[in-house]
Design a protein around this motif. Structure first.
Motif, PDB file in Angstrom:
ATOM      1  N   ALA A 228       0.973  -0.964  -0.047  1.00  0.00           N
ATOM      2  CA  ALA A 228      -0.067   0.169  -0.007  1.00  0.00           C
ATOM      3  C   ALA A 228       0.894   1.092   0.238  1.00  0.00           C
ATOM      4  N   ALA A 229       2.044   1.356   0.648  1.00  0.00           N
ATOM      5  CA  ALA A 229       3.045   2.220   0.710  1.00  0.00           C
ATOM      6  C   ALA A 229       3.606   2.899  -0.668  1.00  0.00           C
ATOM      7  N   SER A 230       3.396   1.973  -1.774  1.00  0.00           N
ATOM      8  CA  SER A 230       3.941   2.258  -3.164  1.00  0.00           C
ATOM      9  C   SER A 230       2.913   2.320  -3.985  1.00  0.00           C
ATOM     10  N   GLN A 231       1.652   2.275  -3.736  1.00  0.00           N
ATOM     11  CA  GLN A 231       0.494   2.449  -4.578  1.00  0.00           C
ATOM     12  C   GLN A 231       0.393   3.784  -5.271  1.00  0.00           C
ATOM     13  N   GLY A 232       0.866   4.768  -4.695  1.00  0.00           N
ATOM     14  CA  GLY A 232       0.983   6.420  -5.240  1.00  0.00           C
ATOM     15  C   GLY A 232       2.112   6.425  -6.068  1.00  0.00           C
ATOM     16  N   THR A 233       3.274   5.926  -5.573  1.00  0.00           N
ATOM     17  CA  THR A 233       4.468   6.036  -6.699  1.00  0.00           C
ATOM     18  C   THR A 233       4.300   5.056  -7.698  1.00  0.00           C
ATOM     19  N   ASN A 234       3.687   3.982  -7.649  1.00  0.00           N
ATOM     20  CA  ASN A 234       3.479   3.273  -8.891  1.00  0.00           C
ATOM     21  C   ASN A 234       2.603   3.796  -9.896  1.00  0.00           C
ATOM     22  N   ARG A 235       1.538   4.588  -9.351  1.00  0.00           N
ATOM     23  CA  ARG A 235       0.832   5.288 -10.139  1.00  0.00           C
ATOM     24  C   ARG A 235       1.250   6.399 -11.045  1.00  0.00           C
ATOM     25  N   LEU A 236       2.251   7.159 -10.087  1.00  0.00           N
ATOM     26  CA  LEU A 236       2.686   8.192 -10.668  1.00  0.00           C
ATOM     27  C   LEU A 236       3.695   7.797 -11.945  1.00  0.00           C
ATOM     28  N   ILE A 237       4.201   6.656 -11.845  1.00  0.00           N
ATOM     29  CA  ILE A 237       5.041   6.028 -12.837  1.00  0.00           C
ATOM     30  C   ILE A 237       4.373   5.709 -14.102  1.00  0.00           C
ATOM     31  N   GLN A 238       3.026   5.098 -13.833  1.00  0.00           N
ATOM     32  CA  GLN A 238       2.152   4.827 -14.797  1.00  0.00           C
ATOM     33  C   GLN A 238       1.762   5.940 -15.634  1.00  0.00           C
ATOM     34  N   GLU A 239       1.713   7.297 -14.781  1.00  0.00           N
ATOM     35  CA  GLU A 239       1.172   8.413 -15.536  1.00  0.00           C
ATOM     36  C   GLU A 239       2.259   9.065 -16.106  1.00  0.00           C
ATOM     37  N   GLY A 240       3.800   8.724 -15.952  1.00  0.00           N
ATOM     38  CA  GLY A 240       4.848   9.283 -16.841  1.00  0.00           C
ATOM     39  C   GLY A 240       5.906   9.878 -15.928  1.00  0.00           C
ATOM     40  N   ALA A 241       5.877   9.648 -14.658  1.00  0.00           N
ATOM     41  CA  ALA A 241       6.786  10.086 -13.819  1.00  0.00           C
ATOM     42  C   ALA A 241       7.994   9.281 -14.320  1.00  0.00           C
ATOM     43  N   TYR A 242       9.274   9.726 -14.060  1.00  0.00           N
ATOM     44  CA  TYR A 242      10.571   9.031 -14.147  1.00  0.00           C
ATOM     45  C   TYR A 242      10.753   8.001 -13.093  1.00  0.00           C
ATOM     46  N   LEU A 243      11.165   6.689 -13.538  1.00  0.00           N
ATOM     47  CA  LEU A 243      11.561   5.584 -12.607  1.00  0.00           C
ATOM     48  C   LEU A 243      12.979   5.748 -12.073  1.00  0.00           C
ATOM     49  N   VAL A 244      13.127   6.022 -10.794  1.00  0.00           N
ATOM     50  CA  VAL A 244      14.636   6.010 -10.458  1.00  0.00           C
ATOM     51  C   VAL A 244      15.127   4.979  -9.267  1.00  0.00           C
TER      52      VAL A 244
END
Length: 337
Positions: A228-244
């Motif tokens: 659950a702690a990564s649901q927001g970050t994973n969604r941002l990556i799906q929406e185009g955020a850079y994966l680092v």
């Protein structure tokens, strides 16, 4: 000082107007003098948007505060700054990754910006300080207040070696609506925002939204789809955020638009791993199954070995396979040769 005083008078006028209170000009002048005296007594500096000390990155964003209240000091080098934010309730892996990225960036000469909250914020500030780098904390209350109280030691150390910043008058307590406003300062001060673990309702996502409005890159550390702690970050990556996954990734993305961003080699190696992680990597050179790896590392508790494997996977050094197996990636193989 006259510019600061004039802006302070207008600031107070707007402040009382928002509270639906009227105050004549003489009282406004008196209140402004009282604020100046309080700031002098508490070692708080008032920085006007006209001041050369005002952060350049923040000045360049629309709607920047006309006044900042500051403890500590800002330096020209703080222009090269990265925000690291995330959940207040991180996993062990999230804490480790946030600390590693912050330390490596700080060692490379990058100022770390965050919000002095529990969790990822505190990890980022602490790691920057431990690396003897600079860090800036943006507060959702008066700069003379400590919140949460548990971060008192961190607050004091940042004031001594970095900067504490707030757009709120000294004496202002924390309020829920202050923190989304505070998040725009975190983004505005930075060349980019790194999100390490954030749930779907995390305040860190508000900082990411501000970064997009400011035209700053949003970078996210990926996490387990089961967390659950990564649901927001994973969604941002799906929406185009850079994966680092490491400081080198962050610097590489920032260098595309900012040629003065330092090379990773200016600091300590961003590829460095802890002693325990090194033991796990060397074990993976001989074993694949979790059971065999844990048996080989009998001096490390099983739960700790599993945590280390997860951390190494996030960093891109190992890859999990079906059937409870792990293998070294090419990057991981370089670390044991």
């Amino acid at each position: 000082m006259s510019q600061v005083f004039d802006r302070l008078v207008f600031y107070l006028e707007a402040h009382y107007r928002r509270k639906h209170k009227s105050m004549d000009f003489d009282n406004l002048l008196h209140q402004a003098n009282c604020v100046l005296e309080l700031c002098r007594a508490q070692g708080i500096k008032i920085v006007s948007v006209d001041d050369s000390e005002y952060p350049e990155n923040l000045r360049n964003v629309r709607g920047c505060p006309e006044l900042l209240f500051m403890k500590g000091c800002l330096t020209p080098g703080d222009r090269i700054a990265v925000a690291i934010v995330g959940t207040r309730n991180p996993t062990i892996v999230g804490q480790a990754v946030a600390a590693e990225i912050a330390a490596d960036l700080a060692a490379a000469g990058v100022t770390i910006v965050s919000g002095l909250a529990y969790g990822i914020d505190a990890c980022a500030h602490s790691a920057a300080l431990n690396a003897r780098g600079r860090t800036i904390a943006c507060l959702g209350h008066g700069v003379d207040q400590v919140y949460p109280k548990a971060n008192w030691a961190l607050y004091r150390e940042i004031a001594e070696t970095g900067a504490l910043l707030s757009e709120y008058l000294p004496g202002t307590g924390p309020r829920p609506w202050h923190f989304p406003e505070r998040n725009r300062l975190i983004s505005g001060l930075s060349l980019g925002v790194v999100v390490v673990e954030a749930g779907l309702k995390s305040g860190a996502l508000i900082t990411a939204d501000w970064a997009l409005k400011h035209g700053r890159p949003v970078m996210c550390v990926p996490g387990s789809v089961k967390s659950a702690a990564s649901q927001g970050t994973n969604r941002l990556i799906q929406e185009g955020a850079y994966l680092v996954t490491c400081a080198e990734d962050v610097l590489s993305f920032l260098r595309k638009d900012n040629e003065y961003v330092p090379q990773p080699e200016t600091g300590r190696s961003v590829q460095c791993v802890s002693l325990e992680e090194s033991l796990v990597l060397n074990s993976l050179a001989r074993y694949e199954s979790v059971e065999d790896i844990c048996d080989n590392l009998n001096e490390i508790p099983v739960y700790r070995t599993m945590s280390l494997l997860s951390a190494l996977e996030v960093k891109g050094y190992v890859k999990s396979l079906a059937g409870g197996k792990y293998v070294l990636t090419p990057a991981g193989q370089k670390l044991i040769t």
